[in-house]
Design a protein around this motif. Structure first.
Motif, PDB file in Angstrom:
ATOM      1  N   GLY A 100       0.833  -1.208   0.000  1.00 38.70           N
ATOM      2  CA  GLY A 100       0.000   0.000   0.000  1.00 38.70           C
ATOM      3  C   GLY A 100       0.861   1.248   0.000  1.00 38.70           C
ATOM      4  N   ASP A 101       0.494   2.206   0.851  1.00 40.09           N
ATOM      5  CA  ASP A 101       1.269   3.456   0.888  1.00 40.09           C
ATOM      6  C   ASP A 101       2.386   3.432   1.935  1.00 40.09           C
ATOM      7  N   ALA A 102       2.585   2.274   2.590  1.00 43.46           N
ATOM      8  CA  ALA A 102       3.668   2.095   3.577  1.00 43.46           C
ATOM      9  C   ALA A 102       3.582   3.087   4.733  1.00 43.46           C
ATOM     10  N   THR A 103       2.381   3.572   5.042  1.00 45.40           N
ATOM     11  CA  THR A 103       2.218   4.577   6.100  1.00 45.40           C
ATOM     12  C   THR A 103       2.715   4.076   7.448  1.00 45.40           C
ATOM     13  N   LYS A 104       2.474   2.793   7.737  1.00 48.78           N
ATOM     14  CA  LYS A 104       2.921   2.243   9.011  1.00 48.78           C
ATOM     15  C   LYS A 104       4.353   1.718   8.930  1.00 48.78           C
ATOM     16  N   SER A 105       4.648   0.974   7.880  1.00 46.99           N
ATOM     17  CA  SER A 105       5.969   0.344   7.797  1.00 46.99           C
ATOM     18  C   SER A 105       7.099   1.355   7.631  1.00 46.99           C
ATOM     19  N   ILE A 106       6.774   2.559   7.183  1.00 43.90           N
ATOM     20  CA  ILE A 106       7.829   3.570   7.032  1.00 43.90           C
ATOM     21  C   ILE A 106       8.519   3.857   8.362  1.00 43.90           C
ATOM     22  N   HIS A 107       7.789   3.735   9.461  1.00 42.42           N
ATOM     23  CA  HIS A 107       8.399   3.959  10.782  1.00 42.42           C
ATOM     24  C   HIS A 107       9.497   2.920  11.049  1.00 42.42           C
ATOM     25  N   LEU A 108       9.233   1.675  10.668  1.00 45.21           N
ATOM     26  CA  LEU A 108      10.244   0.630  10.842  1.00 45.21           C
ATOM     27  C   LEU A 108      11.416   0.848   9.884  1.00 45.21           C
ATOM     28  N   LEU A 109      11.127   1.212   8.658  1.00 48.98           N
ATOM     29  CA  LEU A 109      12.202   1.457   7.686  1.00 48.98           C
ATOM     30  C   LEU A 109      13.120   2.587   8.159  1.00 48.98           C
ATOM     31  N   GLN A 110      12.526   3.654   8.690  1.00 44.98           N
ATOM     32  CA  GLN A 110      13.331   4.772   9.196  1.00 44.98           C
ATOM     33  C   GLN A 110      14.197   4.328  10.368  1.00 44.98           C
ATOM     34  N   GLN A 111      13.620   3.499  11.242  1.00 43.58           N
ATOM     35  CA  GLN A 111      14.384   3.042  12.398  1.00 43.58           C
ATOM     36  C   GLN A 111      15.528   2.120  11.977  1.00 43.58           C
ATOM     37  N   LEU A 112      15.276   1.262  11.011  1.00 40.68           N
ATOM     38  CA  LEU A 112      16.340   0.396  10.503  1.00 40.68           C
ATOM     39  C   LEU A 112      17.490   1.223   9.922  1.00 40.68           C
ATOM     40  N   GLN A 113      17.156   2.330   9.241  1.00 39.89           N
ATOM     41  CA  GLN A 113      18.185   3.229   8.719  1.00 39.89           C
ATOM     42  C   GLN A 113      18.980   3.877   9.851  1.00 39.89           C
ATOM     43  N   GLN A 114      18.264   4.341  10.871  1.00 41.34           N
ATOM     44  CA  GLN A 114      18.922   5.021  11.988  1.00 41.34           C
ATOM     45  C   GLN A 114      19.863   4.078  12.735  1.00 41.34           C
ATOM     46  N   GLN A 115      19.504   2.797  12.766  1.00 38.09           N
ATOM     47  CA  GLN A 115      20.350   1.815  13.451  1.00 38.09           C
ATOM     48  C   GLN A 115      21.369   1.172  12.499  1.00 38.09           C
TER      49      GLN A 115
END
Length: 325
Positions: A91-106
Motif C-alpha cells: 500500500g502506501d507504507a504509512t505504518k511500515s515507514i516507521h520501521l524502515l526509518q528506524q532500521l536506517q537510523q540503526q
C-alpha cells in the motif's frame, strides 16, 4: 449515485470479475469476493472507515509501529545481520515507514522489497520512499505475493523479513489462515522471519462497533460493491433493497459482514444472467477474524514457525507477532 444504475462501461463476460461474481451469487450461500471492494470509490470509503472513531485496528497498529520500531529493529538485528524486508501488500507504507526509518537510523544492512498487485502503488513507493527515508535501498515487486516472494529469493540470497501488516491475516478463516501461513513458510528458508498483525479478541461490542460505524460508512463500503457490479458488469441491483448486517461471534472470533435482501427480487447481470433473491436472503461479504494470543502461537507452530516476540499497542487490543521459520 442512483440506487439503480445503468451500465457505463462495456461489460466483459470473459473477465475474472464477471466469473467470480456469477460463481458467488449462484452458490447455495451467496457470497462476493471482498478483494473487489477496492475500486476508486471503495478505496476512498475505506480511508474514511480508517478515520472513524470506532474503527480501532489501524490506530492500534500505528501505535505499535510509531512507538516500538526501535524495539522491533533490535530484535531483527539479533536474528539477522543483513536481510531483505519484504512487505506483502505494501500500500502506501504509512505504518511500515516507521520501521524502515528506524532500521536506517540503526544502520541495519537491508533492502526493502514492497510487493503489491498495483503497479501504481509500486511506482509511487519507489519515487517517494527514498525521499522520506534517505539512503533507503528499494526495489518494488509488482504481482501476486507468492510469485514475488520466489522472485525476491532469486534476486537476493539474504535472510528475509516478511511484513504482513494491517491484520490482513484476519481476512482469512482460521483454516484459510493456516493454509496461507503454511504456503508462506514453504517459500521461506530456515531463519527467515515473519512479522504479522493480529486483531485480538476483546469486548464484543468494541469489535462490533468497528464494523458498524454510526456514520454508515461501512454500510456504504459494502453496498459499493453492488454499485460496482452495476457499473462494470451491466447489472441492475437496487441497493435500496439491501441492508448491511455485521455480526460478531466472540466464541469463535469471527466478525462477518452480510448484505440482506429486503424483499423477494431478481437481479439481472449483463444481458442473460438472472439471480433470484428470497426475502431476507444473505450475501456473505467478508470476514475479519479475531485471535487470542494462544491462538496466534498455535497458528505459528502449526504452520512451521516459532514465535519470537510480540509487540502491543497501549490498550493491548492488537499485536504484531514476530515468528521465525
Amino acid at each position: 449515485m442512483n440506487a439503480t444504475e445503468l451500465l457505463t462501461v462495456p461489460c466483459t463476460k470473459h473477465s475474472t470479475f464477471y466469473a467470480d461474481v456469477i460463481k458467488g451469487l449462484s452458490a447455495p450461500q451467496k457470497y462476493l469476493d471482498s478483494k473487489y471492494f477496492y475500486d476508486a470509490t471503495g478505496d476512498r470509503l475505506f480511508q474514511e472507515i480508517m478515520r472513524c472513531e470506532d474503527y480501532y485496528p489501524t490506530r492500534c497498529e500505528m501505535d505499535i509501529l510509531s512507538n516500538q520500531s526501535a524495539a522491533i529493529s533490535n530484535v531483527l538485528g539479533r536474528h539477522c545481520r543483513s536481510f531483505d524486508v519484504i512487505e506483502l501488500g505494501a500500500g502506501d507504507a504509512t505504518k511500515s515507514i516507521h520501521l524502515l526509518q528506524q532500521l536506517q537510523q540503526q544502520h541495519r544492512d537491508y533492502t526493502y522489497y514492497p510487493i503489491d498487485i498495483s503497479s501504481n502503488v509500486i511506482d509511487l513507493l519507489e519515487h517517494t520512499l527514498p525521499v522520506e527515508v534517505p539512503g533507503l535501498s528499494i526495489q518494488g515487486l509488482n504481482g501476486e505475493y507468492m510469485d514475488m516472494l520466489l522472485l525476491a529469493k532469486d534476486l537476493s540470497p539474504k535472510n528475509k523479513v516478511v511484513l504482513f501488516m494491517g491484520a490482513n491475516i484476519g481476512n482469512f478463516t482460521p483454516d484459510e489462515a493456516l493454509q496461507f501461513c503454511r504456503t508462506l513458510r514453504a517459500h521461506l528458508q530456515p531463519g527467515d522471519l515473519l512479522l504479522t498483525g493480529f486483531d485480538l479478541k476483546k469486548h464484543p461490542q468494541v469489535i462490533l462497533n468497528a464494523y458498524n460505524d454510526r456514520q454508515g460508512i461501512t454500510r456504504a463500503f459494502n453496498l459499493n460493491l453492488l454499485h460496482r457490479i452495476n457499473r462494470e458488469l451491466g447489472a441492475d441491483f437496487n441497493t435500496q433493497q439491501f441492508d448491511h448486517y455485521p455480526m460478531y461471534d466472540p466464541s469463535t472470533g469471527a466478525c462477518k459482514s452480510y448484505l440482506v435482501s429486503k424483499t423477494t427480487q431478481q437481479v439481472h447481470i449483463a444481458e442473460d444472467v438472472v439471480i433470484g433473491f428470497r426475502e431476507n436472503e444473505l450475501i456473505y461479504m467478508e470476514i475479519s477474524q479475531k485471535y487470542s494470543l494462544e491462538e496466534t502461537d498455535h497458528l505459528a507452530f502449526a504452520s512451521g514457525f516459532t514465535p519470537v516476540a510480540r509487540f502491543f499497542d497501549r490498550k493491548k487490543w492488537f499485536a504484531d507477532c514476530l515468528w521465525k521459520a
